[in-house]
Design a protein around this motif. Structure first.
Motif, PDB file in Angstrom:
ATOM      1  N   THR A 184      44.995  42.162  37.129  1.00 57.10           N
ATOM      2  CA  THR A 184      46.017  42.612  38.078  1.00 57.10           C
ATOM      3  C   THR A 184      45.401  43.463  39.185  1.00 57.10           C
ATOM      4  O   THR A 184      45.725  43.312  40.367  1.00 57.10           O
ATOM      5  N   SER A 185      44.483  44.372  38.800  1.00 61.06           N
ATOM      6  CA  SER A 185      43.837  45.255  39.773  1.00 61.06           C
ATOM      7  C   SER A 185      42.973  44.455  40.751  1.00 61.06           C
ATOM      8  O   SER A 185      42.981  44.710  41.961  1.00 61.06           O
ATOM      9  N   ILE A 186      42.211  43.485  40.229  1.00 60.64           N
ATOM     10  CA  ILE A 186      41.348  42.672  41.092  1.00 60.64           C
ATOM     11  C   ILE A 186      42.179  41.863  42.086  1.00 60.64           C
ATOM     12  O   ILE A 186      41.873  41.827  43.293  1.00 60.64           O
ATOM     13  N   LEU A 187      43.220  41.217  41.588  1.00 62.08           N
ATOM     14  CA  LEU A 187      44.090  40.431  42.472  1.00 62.08           C
ATOM     15  C   LEU A 187      44.754  41.324  43.517  1.00 62.08           C
ATOM     16  O   LEU A 187      44.898  40.935  44.689  1.00 62.08           O
ATOM     17  N   ILE A 209      52.330  36.951  41.390  1.00 56.92           N
ATOM     18  CA  ILE A 209      52.867  35.782  40.682  1.00 56.92           C
ATOM     19  C   ILE A 209      51.743  35.058  39.940  1.00 56.92           C
ATOM     20  O   ILE A 209      51.902  34.666  38.774  1.00 56.92           O
ATOM     21  N   VAL A 210      50.589  34.889  40.606  1.00 57.94           N
ATOM     22  CA  VAL A 210      49.434  34.243  39.964  1.00 57.94           C
ATOM     23  C   VAL A 210      49.007  35.034  38.729  1.00 57.94           C
ATOM     24  O   VAL A 210      48.757  34.468  37.659  1.00 57.94           O
ATOM     25  N   GLY A 211      48.915  36.356  38.885  1.00 60.39           N
ATOM     26  CA  GLY A 211      48.537  37.209  37.759  1.00 60.39           C
ATOM     27  C   GLY A 211      49.507  37.091  36.606  1.00 60.39           C
ATOM     28  O   GLY A 211      49.100  37.020  35.436  1.00 60.39           O
ATOM     29  N   ALA A 212      50.790  37.058  36.905  1.00 59.02           N
ATOM     30  CA  ALA A 212      51.809  36.935  35.850  1.00 59.02           C
ATOM     31  C   ALA A 212      51.668  35.619  35.104  1.00 59.02           C
ATOM     32  O   ALA A 212      51.820  35.566  33.870  1.00 59.02           O
ATOM     33  N   MET A 213      51.329  34.548  35.819  1.00 54.55           N
ATOM     34  CA  MET A 213      51.163  33.241  35.186  1.00 54.55           C
ATOM     35  C   MET A 213      49.939  33.215  34.282  1.00 54.55           C
ATOM     36  O   MET A 213      49.981  32.681  33.165  1.00 54.55           O
TER      37      MET A 213
END
Length: 303
Positions: A184-187, A209-213
């Protein structure tokens, strides 16, 4: 009718190093959480406050991990559990996976909301917070990096020892939490830099959204690993067929159950009907080649 049951098994390889490292990560997470919440309150920073409370969700997950470790250790010699406390680590991992799934869902909802209703972003402050979170999570990843270990397990009645590579689902769940936070931090850092220098403010929500997926995928995999053990899923059919084949020349297999009683140990309950002169010891010797079976209950019916 004769039967033989091997007793006095405790199917748990307690990961003392994993427990200790999880405790260190919990302390690191709590300190960071308190610092961010206090700083956010003093300086009026919503980004710091939000990340501080987000750290709190992971601290709760680490508490689940530590509780599972300590409960398993406290009751490992108790007769309260039929096959020891080996499944407590699995249950801890499954519970933490659910918590991780909730975090992913909240991330998804918040990201979609921000995509539909864009908000002003304080870029410098948000990037600093993301770097703080990433630093803490990288340190935690190094602490929790080894989520499996070897241990010797002696089986009374077998006359030999097996060495198991112990899969610690409890520690793996904690590891997944810090990995999820690091991702999450990197994104967030990537999205914030592009938004700051190129005006792509929408990228922050998309990355969320990408991180959540991705986190949802990790959650699914962890639940897929742990739920069959908790539900006493049978061992694969090929293994069952091998057991039947070995016994077929001297007995009919009337009933056969082989299931996991911890992350790495299987129990078997087998009922045989035979007209041969083979004894209980003879059948046990036939089955000794199946080293996945740590606890055997064998019943013979002579015809």
């Amino acid at each position: 009718m004769n039967s033989a049951v091997q007793h006095d098994h405790n199917f748990i390889g307690h990961n003392h190093q994993g427990e200790r490292r999880t405790f260190y990560v919990l302390l690191l997470t709590l300190v960071t959480m308190v610092v961010e919440i206090v700083a956010g309150t003093v300086y009026g920073s919503m980004a710091l406050l939000a990340d501080g409370w987000h750290m709190g969700t992971h601290a709760a997950a680490f508490c689940i991990t530590l509780f599972a470790y300590r409960y398993a250790r406290k009751h490992e010699n108790s007769g309260k559990f039929s096959f020891g406390t080996g499944k407590i680590s699995v249950l801890g991992g499954y519970t933490s996976a659910i918590a991780l799934g909730i975090v992913a869902l909240l991330m998804l909802v918040e990201s979609v909301h921000r995509l539909l209703s864009p908000q002003a972003i304080q870029f410098n402050e948000a990037i600093i917070v993301a770097f703080i979170g990433l630093t803490v999570n990288v340190a935690s990843i190094f602490l929790l990096g080894d989520h499996s270990h070897d241990h010797d397990h002696s089986h009374s009645g077998h006359g030999h020892e097996h060495k198991h590579h112990h899969h610690d689902h409890n520690l793996r769940a904690a590891y997944m939490h810090v990995m999820a936070d690091a991702l999450t931090s990197i994104l967030a850092i990537v999205a914030l830099l592009f938004a700051k220098f190129y005006g792509w403010n929408w990228l922050d929500a998309v990355m969320g959204i990408v991180g959540a997926m991705v986190i949802s995928k990790w959650t699914y995999n962890l639940m897929k690993q742990t739920s069959p053990i908790l539900l006493d899923e049978s061992i694969e059919q090929d293994y069952r067929n091998q057991v039947i084949k070995v016994l077929a020349d001297s007995a009919d297999v009337v009933d056969l159950h082989i299931w996991k009683i911890s992350s790495d140990h299987y129990a078997a309950a087998i009922t045989l009907q035979t007209s041969s002169d083979l004894t209980m010891s003879d059948f046990k010797e036939k089955l000794s080649q199946f080293d996945k079976i740590s606890h055997l209950t064998l019943e013979l019916n002579y015809t």
